[in-house]
Design a protein around this motif. Structure first.
Motif, PDB file in Angstrom:
ATOM      1  N   GLN A  50       0.870  -1.165   0.000  1.00  0.00           N
ATOM      2  CA  GLN A  50       0.000   0.000   0.000  1.00  0.00           C
ATOM      3  C   GLN A  50       0.908   1.215   0.000  1.00  0.00           C
ATOM      4  OE1 GLN A  50      -1.991   0.459   3.693  1.00  0.00           O
ATOM      5  NE2 GLN A  50      -3.447   1.953   2.895  1.00  0.00           N
ATOM      6  N   ASP A  51       0.477   2.229  -0.678  1.00  0.00           N
ATOM      7  CA  ASP A  51       1.373   3.372  -0.753  1.00  0.00           C
ATOM      8  C   ASP A  51       1.281   4.240   0.486  1.00  0.00           C
ATOM      9  OD1 ASP A  51       3.368   4.422  -2.354  1.00  0.00           O
ATOM     10  OD2 ASP A  51       2.119   6.156  -2.769  1.00  0.00           O
ATOM     11  N   VAL A  52       2.405   4.725   0.940  1.00  0.00           N
ATOM     12  CA  VAL A  52       2.404   5.706   2.019  1.00  0.00           C
ATOM     13  C   VAL A  52       3.131   6.940   1.524  1.00  0.00           C
ATOM     14  CG1 VAL A  52       2.312   4.086   3.925  1.00  0.00           C
ATOM     15  CG2 VAL A  52       4.513   4.746   2.988  1.00  0.00           C
ATOM     16  N   ALA A 106      -1.232   3.800 -19.374  1.00  0.00           N
ATOM     17  CA  ALA A 106      -1.306   3.943 -20.829  1.00  0.00           C
ATOM     18  C   ALA A 106      -2.744   3.804 -21.323  1.00  0.00           C
ATOM     19  CB  ALA A 106      -0.418   2.895 -21.497  1.00  0.00           C
ATOM     20  N   ASP A 107      -3.564   3.118 -20.546  1.00  0.00           N
ATOM     21  CA  ASP A 107      -4.970   2.923 -20.945  1.00  0.00           C
ATOM     22  C   ASP A 107      -5.767   4.225 -20.993  1.00  0.00           C
ATOM     23  OD1 ASP A 107      -6.553   2.772 -17.940  1.00  0.00           O
ATOM     24  OD2 ASP A 107      -4.417   2.422 -17.963  1.00  0.00           O
ATOM     25  N   LEU A 108      -5.259   5.278 -20.378  1.00  0.00           N
ATOM     26  CA  LEU A 108      -6.010   6.543 -20.342  1.00  0.00           C
ATOM     27  C   LEU A 108      -5.941   7.290 -21.667  1.00  0.00           C
ATOM     28  CD1 LEU A 108      -5.121   8.023 -16.864  1.00  0.00           C
ATOM     29  CD2 LEU A 108      -7.205   6.834 -17.570  1.00  0.00           C
ATOM     30  N   THR A 169       3.518   9.516  -5.228  1.00  0.00           N
ATOM     31  CA  THR A 169       2.237   8.909  -4.895  1.00  0.00           C
ATOM     32  C   THR A 169       1.269   9.085  -6.051  1.00  0.00           C
ATOM     33  OG1 THR A 169       1.544  10.947  -3.857  1.00  0.00           O
ATOM     34  CG2 THR A 169       2.400   9.263  -2.403  1.00  0.00           C
ATOM     35  N   ASN A 170       0.402   8.109  -6.197  1.00  0.00           N
ATOM     36  CA  ASN A 170      -0.658   8.151  -7.185  1.00  0.00           C
ATOM     37  C   ASN A 170      -0.236   7.813  -8.619  1.00  0.00           C
ATOM     38  OD1 ASN A 170      -3.412   8.356  -7.024  1.00  0.00           O
ATOM     39  ND2 ASN A 170      -3.425  10.338  -8.056  1.00  0.00           N
ATOM     40  N   VAL A 171       1.013   7.455  -8.837  1.00  0.00           N
ATOM     41  CA  VAL A 171       1.402   7.048 -10.188  1.00  0.00           C
ATOM     42  C   VAL A 171       0.929   5.625 -10.503  1.00  0.00           C
ATOM     43  CG1 VAL A 171       3.438   8.539 -10.317  1.00  0.00           C
ATOM     44  CG2 VAL A 171       3.684   6.191  -9.499  1.00  0.00           C
ATOM     45  N   GLY A 172       0.506   4.901  -9.444  1.00  0.00           N
ATOM     46  CA  GLY A 172       0.087   3.511  -9.644  1.00  0.00           C
ATOM     47  C   GLY A 172       1.194   2.531  -9.311  1.00  0.00           C
ATOM     48  N   LYS A 173       2.121   2.972  -8.488  1.00  0.00           N
ATOM     49  CA  LYS A 173       3.253   2.112  -8.112  1.00  0.00           C
ATOM     50  C   LYS A 173       2.776   0.867  -7.359  1.00  0.00           C
ATOM     51  CE  LYS A 173       6.281   3.881  -5.234  1.00  0.00           C
ATOM     52  NZ  LYS A 173       6.145   3.005  -4.058  1.00  0.00           N
ATOM     53  N   SER A 174       1.834   1.059  -6.436  1.00  0.00           N
ATOM     54  CA  SER A 174       1.332  -0.106  -5.691  1.00  0.00           C
ATOM     55  C   SER A 174       0.626  -1.085  -6.614  1.00  0.00           C
ATOM     56  CB  SER A 174       0.363   0.330  -4.597  1.00  0.00           C
ATOM     57  OG  SER A 174       0.939   1.317  -3.800  1.00  0.00           O
ATOM     58  N   THR A 175      -0.178  -0.539  -7.517  1.00  0.00           N
ATOM     59  CA  THR A 175      -0.888  -1.394  -8.466  1.00  0.00           C
ATOM     60  C   THR A 175       0.119  -2.185  -9.305  1.00  0.00           C
ATOM     61  OG1 THR A 175      -2.567   0.336  -8.583  1.00  0.00           O
ATOM     62  CG2 THR A 175      -2.699  -1.389 -10.232  1.00  0.00           C
ATOM     63  N   PHE A 176       1.151  -1.506  -9.731  1.00  0.00           N
ATOM     64  CA  PHE A 176       2.214  -2.115 -10.534  1.00  0.00           C
ATOM     65  C   PHE A 176       2.894  -3.254  -9.770  1.00  0.00           C
ATOM     66  CE2 PHE A 176       6.736  -2.013 -11.895  1.00  0.00           C
ATOM     67  CZ  PHE A 176       6.597  -2.251 -13.244  1.00  0.00           C
TER      68      PHE A 176
HETATM   69  P1  GDP Z   1       0.562   4.706  -5.786  1.00  0.00           P
HETATM   70  O1  GDP Z   1       0.168   5.829  -4.887  1.00  0.00           O
HETATM   71  O2  GDP Z   1       1.613   5.119  -6.761  1.00  0.00           O
HETATM   72  O3  GDP Z   1       0.909   3.442  -5.093  1.00  0.00           O
HETATM   73  O4  GDP Z   1      -0.711   4.452  -6.712  1.00  0.00           O
HETATM   74  P2  GDP Z   1      -1.904   3.378  -6.619  1.00  0.00           P
HETATM   75  O5  GDP Z   1      -1.433   2.040  -7.093  1.00  0.00           O
HETATM   76  O6  GDP Z   1      -2.525   3.459  -5.280  1.00  0.00           O
HETATM   77  O7  GDP Z   1      -2.855   3.998  -7.738  1.00  0.00           O
HETATM   78  C1  GDP Z   1      -3.267   5.338  -7.709  1.00  0.00           C
HETATM   79  C2  GDP Z   1      -4.519   5.516  -8.533  1.00  0.00           C
HETATM   80  O8  GDP Z   1      -4.234   5.286  -9.905  1.00  0.00           O
HETATM   81  C3  GDP Z   1      -5.619   4.531  -8.167  1.00  0.00           C
HETATM   82  O9  GDP Z   1      -6.849   5.199  -8.263  1.00  0.00           O
HETATM   83  C4  GDP Z   1      -5.497   3.447  -9.215  1.00  0.00           C
HETATM   84  O10 GDP Z   1      -6.730   2.814  -9.466  1.00  0.00           O
HETATM   85  C5  GDP Z   1      -5.042   4.248 -10.415  1.00  0.00           C
HETATM   86  N1  GDP Z   1      -4.237   3.439 -11.328  1.00  0.00           N
HETATM   87  C6  GDP Z   1      -3.173   2.653 -11.051  1.00  0.00           C
HETATM   88  N2  GDP Z   1      -2.688   2.068 -12.172  1.00  0.00           N
HETATM   89  C7  GDP Z   1      -3.463   2.498 -13.192  1.00  0.00           C
HETATM   90  C8  GDP Z   1      -3.479   2.247 -14.600  1.00  0.00           C
HETATM   91  O11 GDP Z   1      -2.692   1.498 -15.171  1.00  0.00           O
HETATM   92  N3  GDP Z   1      -4.459   2.889 -15.316  1.00  0.00           N
HETATM   93  C9  GDP Z   1      -5.366   3.737 -14.739  1.00  0.00           C
HETATM   94  N4  GDP Z   1      -6.275   4.310 -15.521  1.00  0.00           N
HETATM   95  N5  GDP Z   1      -5.378   3.979 -13.423  1.00  0.00           N
HETATM   96  C10 GDP Z   1      -4.451   3.365 -12.654  1.00  0.00           C
END
Ligand code: GDP
Length: 367
Positions: A50-52, A106-108, A169-176
């Motif tokens: 989870q991102d902090v 990239a999907d955006l 934060t919010n780049v999607g690092k956790s999702t990645f």
């Molecule tokens: P972190 O703060 O970098 O760890 O980011 P999160 O993984 O929490 O993601 C931040 C936001 O970006 C969330 O609302 C995710 O749903 C969104 N997000 C993450 N990866 C992608 C992606 O590949 N495409 C889109 N459209 N949104 C994404």
């Protein structure tokens, strides 16, 4: 009592005020005998990172740590907010370590955008910003697109070393990273947290198959992003979730566009022409005459022009205005963290307004 509560998982000081901050645990968790922060809780129970967020000092600590490693650095940026999520200065800290640049979300971008063109654009921007990445990739962590490719590239470029994943934060690092964990491991309890000398920061280590690690570093907050000025409930107006449908406006001189109540774009001179807006599909764009724009904002910000919400208007920063003369073809006026307006032909004079503290600038068109 003044005693510091320490998370038994990672050693961070536990606090229950700021859910987005380091060491957060809900108040109810503080009553337990063994206290773990929410981040460790998720890690332990769901194998999920989870991102902090961090202070600038903490971030400097991380950067210094990176320079002392012998590793591959994976830098994740948000392609929709490329400059805002860039992490300036990283290249000065990484030492000899190679940097693999990954553009996420990239999907955006509209499907019509050529991937190669975008990658070349990213290389060009990176160079201008002082970074020479070993390679540049484009992925969608959320959709899983090109993730296999990214994992293979990481394995190739790390050359038997550790990997550090950095990003704001919010780049999607956790999702990645969570996707890498799911696709790469499948095992339970594979992740550990660890302390690094000289920092109080926990970094999360994910074991790779040769005894090395992929390390998740905490993300840095970028204070210049629009996201800090809106209510959490309104983030969808700022952070798009779906492919952006560009909106084209034919404007005469002396016309104004409002992007909700968050930003304003004046077309000053250059003859009738078209402007393409790349913003979250949910955000209302309101067109008016320049001479009426001030009054419209004064009387309708917070309702017709929203977000921000009415109750937020009092604390909402005043707009600052910046003028741009477009001298080259295909230029973007970028509203940091909100989106951009593309102008195809040179010769236009425009003005951009953003809440004080948010950056606005001109760049070569991304699309
Ligand atoms: P972190 O703060 O970098 O760890 O980011 P999160 O993984 O929490 O993601 C931040 C936001 O970006 C969330 O609302 C995710 O749903 C969104 N997000 C993450 N990866 C992608 C992606 O590949 N495409 C889109 N459209 N949104 C994404």
């Amino acid at each position: 009592n003044n005693e510091k509560i320490i998370c038994i998982g990672c050693g961070v000081s536990v606090q229950s005020e700021d859910p987005a901050g380091l060491g957060y645990a809900p108040a109810s968790a503080l009553e337990k005998e063994e206290i773990v922060c929410q981040r460790c809780f998720r890690l332990k129970n769901y194998n999920e990172v989870q991102d902090v967020s961090l202070t600038d000092d903490d971030f400097l600590n991380i950067l210094n740590t990176l320079g002392q490693t012998d590793s591959l650095i994976v830098k994740v940026v948000d392609i929709f907010d490329f400059n805002g999520s860039w992490l300036p200065g990283l290249h000065r800290f990484v030492g000899k370590n190679p940097v693999l640049l990954i553009g996420n979300k990239a999907d955006l971008l509209p499907k019509s955008v050529k991937k190669n063109r975008l990658i070349n654009w990213m290389k060009q921007q990176a160079k201008e910003l002082g970074l020479k990445p070993i390679d540049v990739l484009l992925v969608s962590a959320a959709k899983g697109a090109s993730m296999q490719e990214a994992m293979e590239a990481i394995d190739h470029y790390r050359n038997g070393k550790d990997v550090y994943v950095v990003g704001c934060t919010n780049v999607g690092k956790s999702t990645f990273i969570n996707r890498i964990i799911k696709e790469g491991t499948g095992d339970k309890d594979v992740i550990t947290t660890s302390h690094f000398p000289g920092t109080t920061l926990d970094m999360i280590e994910i074991p790779l198959d040769d005894g090395h690690f992929l390390v998740d570093t905490p993300g840095i907050i970028n204070h210049h992003q629009m996201a800090h000025f809106v209510d959490k409930r309104d983030l969808k107006y700022i952070t798009p979730k779906k492919e952006i449908k560009p909106k084209i406006f034919q404007l005469n001189e002396q016309q104004t566009l409002f992007f909700g109540g968050l930003a304003r774009f004046d077309y000053l001179s250059g003859g009738r022409r078209s402007f393409t807006c790349y913003l979250s599909n949910e955000l209302m764009i309101h067109r008016t005459k320049l001479e009426k724009a001030d009054e419209l904002y004064a009387s309708h910000a917070g309702e017709l022009l929203t977000p921000p919400r009415r109750e937020e208007m009092e604390g909402f920063p005043e707009f600052t205005r910046q003028e741009f003369m477009i001298k080259e073809e295909k230029m973007d006026v970028v509203f940091s963290g909100l989106g951009w307006v593309t102008i195809n032909e040179p010769g236009a004079k425009v003005a951009a307004y953003v809440p004080k503290g948010v950056s606005v600038f001109l760049r070569k068109s991304l699309i």
